[in-house]
Design a protein around this motif. Structure first.
Motif, PDB file in Angstrom:
ATOM      1  N   GLN A   3       0.847  -1.191   0.000  1.00 33.57           N
ATOM      2  CA  GLN A   3       0.000   0.000   0.000  1.00 33.57           C
ATOM      3  C   GLN A   3       0.880   1.237   0.000  1.00 33.57           C
ATOM      4  O   GLN A   3       1.885   1.289   0.724  1.00 33.57           O
ATOM      5  CB  GLN A   3      -0.924  -0.002   1.215  1.00 33.57           C
ATOM      6  CG  GLN A   3      -1.983  -1.101   1.153  1.00 33.57           C
ATOM      7  CD  GLN A   3      -2.971  -1.033   2.296  1.00 33.57           C
ATOM      8  OE1 GLN A   3      -2.622  -0.620   3.399  1.00 33.57           O
ATOM      9  NE2 GLN A   3      -4.196  -1.437   2.040  1.00 33.57           N
ATOM     10  N   LEU A   4       0.484   2.209  -0.803  1.00 32.78           N
ATOM     11  CA  LEU A   4       1.245   3.446  -0.936  1.00 32.78           C
ATOM     12  C   LEU A   4       0.366   4.616  -0.503  1.00 32.78           C
ATOM     13  O   LEU A   4      -0.780   4.724  -0.945  1.00 32.78           O
ATOM     14  CB  LEU A   4       1.678   3.653  -2.385  1.00 32.78           C
ATOM     15  CG  LEU A   4       2.510   2.523  -3.004  1.00 32.78           C
ATOM     16  CD1 LEU A   4       2.728   2.786  -4.491  1.00 32.78           C
ATOM     17  CD2 LEU A   4       3.840   2.383  -2.287  1.00 32.78           C
ATOM     18  N   VAL A   5       0.915   5.483   0.330  1.00 32.53           N
ATOM     19  CA  VAL A   5       0.165   6.637   0.808  1.00 32.53           C
ATOM     20  C   VAL A   5       0.984   7.898   0.563  1.00 32.53           C
ATOM     21  O   VAL A   5       2.072   8.068   1.132  1.00 32.53           O
ATOM     22  CB  VAL A   5      -0.178   6.519   2.302  1.00 32.53           C
ATOM     23  CG1 VAL A   5      -0.944   7.759   2.769  1.00 32.53           C
ATOM     24  CG2 VAL A   5      -0.990   5.254   2.570  1.00 32.53           C
ATOM     25  N   GLU A   6       0.442   8.769  -0.299  1.00 28.14           N
ATOM     26  CA  GLU A   6       1.123  10.019  -0.617  1.00 28.14           C
ATOM     27  C   GLU A   6       0.654  11.135   0.310  1.00 28.14           C
ATOM     28  O   GLU A   6      -0.462  11.103   0.826  1.00 28.14           O
ATOM     29  CB  GLU A   6       0.838  10.464  -2.066  1.00 28.14           C
ATOM     30  CG  GLU A   6       1.208   9.480  -3.135  1.00 28.14           C
ATOM     31  CD  GLU A   6       0.036   8.689  -3.644  1.00 28.14           C
ATOM     32  OE1 GLU A   6       0.038   8.291  -4.820  1.00 28.14           O
ATOM     33  OE2 GLU A   6      -0.907   8.460  -2.855  1.00 28.14           O
ATOM     34  N   SER A   7       1.510  12.125   0.471  1.00 26.55           N
ATOM     35  CA  SER A   7       1.159  13.335   1.207  1.00 26.55           C
ATOM     36  C   SER A   7       2.048  14.471   0.724  1.00 26.55           C
ATOM     37  O   SER A   7       3.031  14.235   0.007  1.00 26.55           O
ATOM     38  CB  SER A   7       1.329  13.132   2.716  1.00 26.55           C
ATOM     39  OG  SER A   7       2.674  12.842   3.020  1.00 26.55           O
ATOM     40  N   GLY A   8       1.690  15.687   1.131  1.00 25.00           N
ATOM     41  CA  GLY A   8       2.539  16.825   0.833  1.00 25.00           C
ATOM     42  C   GLY A   8       2.039  17.752  -0.256  1.00 25.00           C
ATOM     43  O   GLY A   8       2.649  18.793  -0.508  1.00 25.00           O
ATOM     44  N   GLY A   9       0.947  17.384  -0.920  1.00 21.57           N
ATOM     45  CA  GLY A   9       0.415  18.267  -1.947  1.00 21.57           C
ATOM     46  C   GLY A   9      -0.238  19.495  -1.347  1.00 21.57           C
ATOM     47  O   GLY A   9      -0.363  19.632  -0.126  1.00 21.57           O
ATOM     48  N   GLY A  10      -0.628  20.423  -2.220  1.00 24.84           N
ATOM     49  CA  GLY A  10      -1.287  21.621  -1.752  1.00 24.84           C
ATOM     50  C   GLY A  10      -1.295  22.703  -2.805  1.00 24.84           C
ATOM     51  O   GLY A  10      -0.972  22.458  -3.975  1.00 24.84           O
ATOM     52  N   LEU A  11      -1.669  23.894  -2.369  1.00 26.28           N
ATOM     53  CA  LEU A  11      -1.713  25.068  -3.239  1.00 26.28           C
ATOM     54  C   LEU A  11      -0.445  25.883  -3.013  1.00 26.28           C
ATOM     55  O   LEU A  11      -0.114  26.202  -1.860  1.00 26.28           O
ATOM     56  CB  LEU A  11      -2.943  25.898  -2.916  1.00 26.28           C
ATOM     57  CG  LEU A  11      -3.064  27.253  -3.611  1.00 26.28           C
ATOM     58  CD1 LEU A  11      -3.190  27.070  -5.127  1.00 26.28           C
ATOM     59  CD2 LEU A  11      -4.262  28.029  -3.061  1.00 26.28           C
ATOM     60  N   SER A  21       5.690  13.152  -0.325  1.00 26.13           N
ATOM     61  CA  SER A  21       6.186  11.934   0.293  1.00 26.13           C
ATOM     62  C   SER A  21       5.259  10.778  -0.058  1.00 26.13           C
ATOM     63  O   SER A  21       4.048  10.974  -0.225  1.00 26.13           O
ATOM     64  CB  SER A  21       6.246  12.080   1.815  1.00 26.13           C
ATOM     65  OG  SER A  21       7.093  13.130   2.207  1.00 26.13           O
ATOM     66  N   CYS A  22       5.821   9.597  -0.132  1.00 27.12           N
ATOM     67  CA  CYS A  22       5.035   8.393  -0.380  1.00 27.12           C
ATOM     68  C   CYS A  22       5.590   7.306   0.523  1.00 27.12           C
ATOM     69  O   CYS A  22       6.756   6.920   0.384  1.00 27.12           O
ATOM     70  CB  CYS A  22       5.126   7.985  -1.839  1.00 27.12           C
ATOM     71  SG  CYS A  22       4.411   6.373  -2.223  1.00 27.12           S
ATOM     72  N   VAL A  23       4.761   6.849   1.445  1.00 33.03           N
ATOM     73  CA  VAL A  23       5.161   5.800   2.374  1.00 33.03           C
ATOM     74  C   VAL A  23       4.567   4.481   1.907  1.00 33.03           C
ATOM     75  O   VAL A  23       3.370   4.397   1.605  1.00 33.03           O
ATOM     76  CB  VAL A  23       4.689   6.121   3.799  1.00 33.03           C
ATOM     77  CG1 VAL A  23       5.111   5.017   4.756  1.00 33.03           C
ATOM     78  CG2 VAL A  23       5.253   7.460   4.263  1.00 33.03           C
ATOM     79  N   ALA A  24       5.403   3.468   1.884  1.00 30.66           N
ATOM     80  CA  ALA A  24       4.977   2.136   1.445  1.00 30.66           C
ATOM     81  C   ALA A  24       4.867   1.185   2.632  1.00 30.66           C
ATOM     82  O   ALA A  24       5.697   1.233   3.550  1.00 30.66           O
ATOM     83  CB  ALA A  24       5.975   1.577   0.444  1.00 30.66           C
ATOM     84  N   SER A  25       3.849   0.346   2.597  1.00 27.79           N
ATOM     85  CA  SER A  25       3.713  -0.675   3.632  1.00 27.79           C
ATOM     86  C   SER A  25       4.564  -1.882   3.264  1.00 27.79           C
ATOM     87  O   SER A  25       5.019  -2.017   2.131  1.00 27.79           O
ATOM     88  CB  SER A  25       2.244  -1.090   3.763  1.00 27.79           C
ATOM     89  OG  SER A  25       1.816  -1.726   2.573  1.00 27.79           O
ATOM     90  N   GLY A  26       4.761  -2.755   4.240  1.00 29.67           N
ATOM     91  CA  GLY A  26       5.454  -4.000   3.969  1.00 29.67           C
ATOM     92  C   GLY A  26       6.950  -3.903   4.140  1.00 29.67           C
ATOM     93  O   GLY A  26       7.495  -2.877   4.559  1.00 29.67           O
ATOM     94  N   SER A  27       7.596  -5.009   3.788  1.00 35.34           N
ATOM     95  CA  SER A  27       9.026  -5.113   4.056  1.00 35.34           C
ATOM     96  C   SER A  27       9.870  -5.253   2.797  1.00 35.34           C
ATOM     97  O   SER A  27      11.051  -5.593   2.880  1.00 35.34           O
ATOM     98  CB  SER A  27       9.267  -6.331   4.954  1.00 35.34           C
ATOM     99  OG  SER A  27       8.801  -7.511   4.319  1.00 35.34           O
TER     100      SER A  27
END
Length: 115
Positions: A3-11, A21-27
């Motif tokens: 699973q990938l979760v992005e953040s950091g966007g905006g105006l 940023s994109c955080v990935a689950s798992g190993s």
């Protein structure tokens, strides 16, 4: 499954900066080639930047010199630093991960460049 979760966007105003940023689950993150794509309304999704498992990078011509992709395997995270943003950079930005036989997408984070 990853699973990938992005953040950091905006105006942001033209000329401004953002870091996605994109955080990935798992190993298995260190074994994943990671990419950033973007899609503006009415346009096809396009590859913006990529980083291999060994840290080699590549960029779309229009972002070379302004965007920098990096990864931190200890944090399962890939970053996209975007400087000198332009209105044409406005799009939904997606994180993508690929390994042999599989690929995964995040849900996207919106970047809007406007004054």
């Amino acid at each position: 499954q990853v699973q990938l979760v992005e953040s950091g966007g905006g105006l942001v105003q033209p000329g401004g900066s953002l870091r996605l940023s994109c955080v990935a689950s798992g190993s298995i993150f260190s074994r994943l080639a990671m990419d950033w794509y973007r899609q503006a309304p009415g346009n096809q999704r396009e590859l913006v930047a990529l980083i291999s498992t060994g840290g080699n990078t590549g960029y779309k011509d229009s972002v070379k010199g302004r965007f920098t992709v990096s990864r931190d395997n200890a944090k399962n995270t890939v970053y996209l630093r975007m400087n000198n943003l332009k209105p044409e950079d406005t799009a939904m930005y997606y994180c993508h991960a690929a390994s042999i036989g599989s690929n995964f997408w995040g849900q996207g984070t919106q970047v809007t460049v406007s004054s």
